[in-house]
Design an enzyme around this catalytic site. Structure first.
Site, PDB file in Angstrom:
ATOM      1  N   GLU A 104      -2.161  -2.086  10.005  1.00 29.08           N
ATOM      2  CA  GLU A 104      -1.864  -3.512  10.089  1.00 29.08           C
ATOM      3  C   GLU A 104      -1.864  -3.919  11.547  1.00 29.08           C
ATOM      4  OE1 GLU A 104       1.424  -3.702   6.450  1.00 29.08           O
ATOM      5  OE2 GLU A 104       2.067  -4.079   8.494  1.00 29.08           O
ATOM      6  N   HIS A 109       6.155  -7.758   6.814  1.00 27.47           N
ATOM      7  CA  HIS A 109       6.694  -6.531   7.404  1.00 27.47           C
ATOM      8  C   HIS A 109       7.230  -6.824   8.801  1.00 27.47           C
ATOM      9  CE1 HIS A 109       3.926  -3.806   4.776  1.00 27.47           C
ATOM     10  NE2 HIS A 109       5.046  -4.126   4.152  1.00 27.47           N
TER      11      HIS A 109
END
Lengths: 394, 302
Positions: free
Chosen positions: B220, B258
């Site tokens: 990510e 996140h």
């Protein structure tokens, strides 16, 4: 979470980080009183919004600048009158600008030197790092790129904490040996604030030395760890909902993770990584995502319905892509939630649903049998291509 | 072989009497995983029952490990107590602690990592789906499922999967299984900025593991863990690797679900990471639908 400049000042006062005396005001009268209280003739009035570039900003009523020097309580009140209730546009607010509800009146400082000081939580070293530079008042990324030798990075051991030798080292690097004691107190106070309030970043830019050789924090930026807000009620109370996207506030009430973007294809996804990947694949096939929306691993029917309402409140949205990988949760329950939400909201824009996982056949059958107009997609690629095509046809 | 855990691994569940921990303990038992103990302070002496399974509950991790021979713990404890729960597993000398809990304050994890520096225990997570070494039964039954992943999407085989995201891992696993390719072990390392095990640690284990022939790495935006792993792989890993990095469209400075997924300027954007991984000889997929196909192509299977 962001806070206002006057709130940063309150935190500095609480922890003993010296900064110029200041007061917040919501009316011109309060600004007048604030100036009187501060009791000096050189003052600054600053618009309080969550955006940088205020000094060079313009109000929509034509008034120039969100930061003004004044020399009397009367002038402070006049400037406050011009700013309060008006909309300030800066390079960070976007063209719609931000409504100014408060101003801060502060003592103006005669600056001798401008320095840079920050503490951040460094993911690589897994602990706090202090960053100091003699090049204050400038964009630190630019300093790092052009003159990296002018930046000192000092790691602090997470369990041992800030050591006196480290303070001396930083003090020397900043050329503050004459002000070493004052700077040491400031840095220890700042470190206590960083740790004590679960900050991920506290940045003072500039840190100034004034004509009296006092070391002062002139402007500050804070980032807090959202995961730790529950143990800091004083920080949580500083949240200013007026400064935040109302869609994000509504989403938070339903435990949804929503971030508004500029595009016209809304997406509703379970899981943060998959939600990002869904935005990426929309873009990959020529569309523009309207949002990031993670309904979480165990989304309920109610959450799906709430997510639909939030998505549809955005007038830019021309189509919706639902991408659910139901690993544990039953895809049929999600399918029923989607159908119900679409009915409840009188959905009249294209809807593409990609369901995969547990009990997916029943879920797809529920979608196919419903009276709601939607397209069933067989993969993420298929889903993205379908929604991009449908929205382009609108 | 696989890495970290196999069908014989004995596991204790911290927080087994909670609804979340209990639900996933039952799913793991159904999958054929050896859940041998539960730990909930002040509930020692109780029994966690599911079908024919009777799992004893203990007050402390050290007692649970001593009495049952558990060597691995999975943590389903609420965020405010999770750091303490992890350190309890470390103190008990376990081989592996897998922290599923989402929302642990970063400073708590900072202190946990600093305290773990001299310990023998490996931590995976937090904020992760856990790990799965698929079994050889129907729908991969009989494997080791630790955490919250759906077991049935897996298939025993030779692809190692490592990822920061849960559902995106399932996506990759499902793509592989649908195409007939199984997995050696699938490891979710979690989406938090400070975690126990990074991409590079897992790549090293996959590289050593004879059963793993090829690798999918999912990353990510935020941080430099993927770049670090890529540079290591360029030098040391002989196995084919495909990668996907989520967040190409993420706006800078915003936390994308996140806690660790935030672009903070420079080399941690999706584009920058993809460029580095490509330079390192890794096959990078721009489309998350193509993760398996990208690997199969690089692996010479398609």
């Amino acid at each position: 979470m962001n806070i206002h400049e006057f709130q940063a000042k309150e935190l500095f006062d609480k922890f003993g980080v010296p900064s110029p005396i200041a007061r917040v005001a919501t009316t011109p009268k309060e600004a007048y009183d604030a100036a009187k209280y501060i009791g000096v003739s050189e003052l600054v009035v600053k618009a309080q919004v969550h955006a940088g570039g205020r000094g060079k900003g313009t109000f929509t009523n034509g008034f120039q600048g969100g930061v003004h020097l004044v020399d009397s309580p009367e002038k402070a009140a006049e400037i406050a009158e011009e700013m309060l209730g008006q909309t300030l546009v800066t390079h960070q607010t976007g063209p719609e600008g931000k409504l100014v509800r408060k101003v801060m009146v502060a003592k103006s400082v005669h600056i001798k030197r401008e320095l840079y000081l920050a503490i951040l939580m460094d993911r690589e070293t897994k602990g706090p790092v202090i960053i100091a530079s003699t090049e204050g008042g400038m964009d630190i990324e630019e300093v790092a790129a052009k003159t990296p030798e002018k930046i000192l990075r000092e790691r602090v051991h997470p369990l041992a904490g800030l050591q006196p030798y480290q303070v001396r080292k930083i003090s020397e690097a900043l050329g503050l040996t004459r002000n070493a004691r004052a700077f040491g107190r400031l840095l220890h106070a700042l470190y206590n604030l960083f740790i004590g309030r679960d900050c991920s970043l506290v940045e003072i830019n500039p840190l100034v030395v004034d004509h009296d050789d006092d070391v002062l924090a002139l402007d500050a930026k804070f980032n807090f760890d959202d995961n730790a807000l529950h143990r800091h009620p004083d920080i949580a109370a500083m949240r200013d909902r007026d400064e935040e996207d109302p869609r994000e506030t509504a989403a938070a009430e339903h435990h949804l993770n929503y971030i508004g973007l500029e595009g016209n294809i809304a997406c509703l996804v379970n899981g943060a990584g998959l939600a990002m990947a869904t935005m990426d694949i929309i873009k990959h096939f020529g569309g523009e995502p309207a949002n990031f929306l993670d309904v979480g691993g165990g989304a309920t029917k109610e959450q799906v319905a709430a997510a639909f309402r939030i998505i549809l409140a955005d007038p830019a949205v021309k189509g919706i892509l639902v991408n659910i990988f139901g690993g544990i949760m039953d895809c049929d329950i999600i399918a029923n939630g989607i159908v119900e939400a679409a009915r409840e909201t009188d959905l009249n824009i294209p809807l593409v649903v990609r369901l995969e996982g547990n009990n997916v056949e029943a879920g797809r059958a529920t979608l196919a049998a419903s009276s709601v107009k939607l397209e069933n997609a067989s993969s993420m690629t298929d889903a993205a291509q379908r929604i991009v095509k449908a929205v382009q046809a609108c | 072989m696989a890495i970290l855990v196999d069908e014989n691994t004995r596991i204790l569940v911290q927080g087994i009497t909670g609804s979340f921990g209990g639900k996933h303990a039952r799913l793991s038992l159904d999958y054929g995983t050896k859940i041998v103990a539960g730990v909930t302070p002040a509930k020692g002496g109780q029994t966690f029952e599911h079908g024919d399974h009777k799992v004893p509950v203990f007050d402390t991790v050290s007692a649970a490990a001593r009495e049952t021979g558990a060597t691995v713990s999975v943590v389903f404890v609420p965020p405010a107590y999770a750091a303490d729960a992890i350190l309890e597993g470390v103190d008990a000398g376990l081989d592996l602690v897998v922290a599923i809990t989402e929302g642990i304050p970063v400073m708590d994890m900072m202190r946990v990592r600093a305290q773990m520096a001299a310990s023998r225990t490996r931590l995976i997570g937090p904020n992760c789906p856990g790990l799965v070494t698929p079994g050889t039964g129907e729908k991969s039954h009989g494997g080791c499922r630790i955490g919250i992943s759906p077991g049935y999407i897996h298939k025993r085989g030779n692809v190692g999967v490592v990822s920061r995201s849960g559902t995106l891992t399932y996506e990759a696993v499902w793509q592989l299984t649908e195409r007939g390719y199984g997995q050696s072990t699938c490891v979710g390392i979690g989406g938090d900025p400070i975690n126990g095990t990074s991409h590079i640690d897992v790549l090293k284990m996959f590289n050593e593991d004879p059963e793993t022939e090829a690798i999918i790495m999912i990353g990510e935006i935020g941080g430099n863990a993927e770049a670090e792993a890529g540079r290591w792989a360029a030098e040391h890993c002989k196995k084919p690797i495909a990668a996907f990095i989520a967040g190409a469209t993420a706006p800078p400075g915003r936390r994308m679900g996140h806690a660790g997924a935030i672009v903070s300027g420079g080399d941690d954007t999706a584009a920058a990471k993809k460029a580095i991984l490509s330079e390192c000889g890794i096959a990078v997929s721009d489309n998350p639908s193509d993760m398996a196909d990208t690997l199969l192509k690089r692996w010479g299977k398609a």
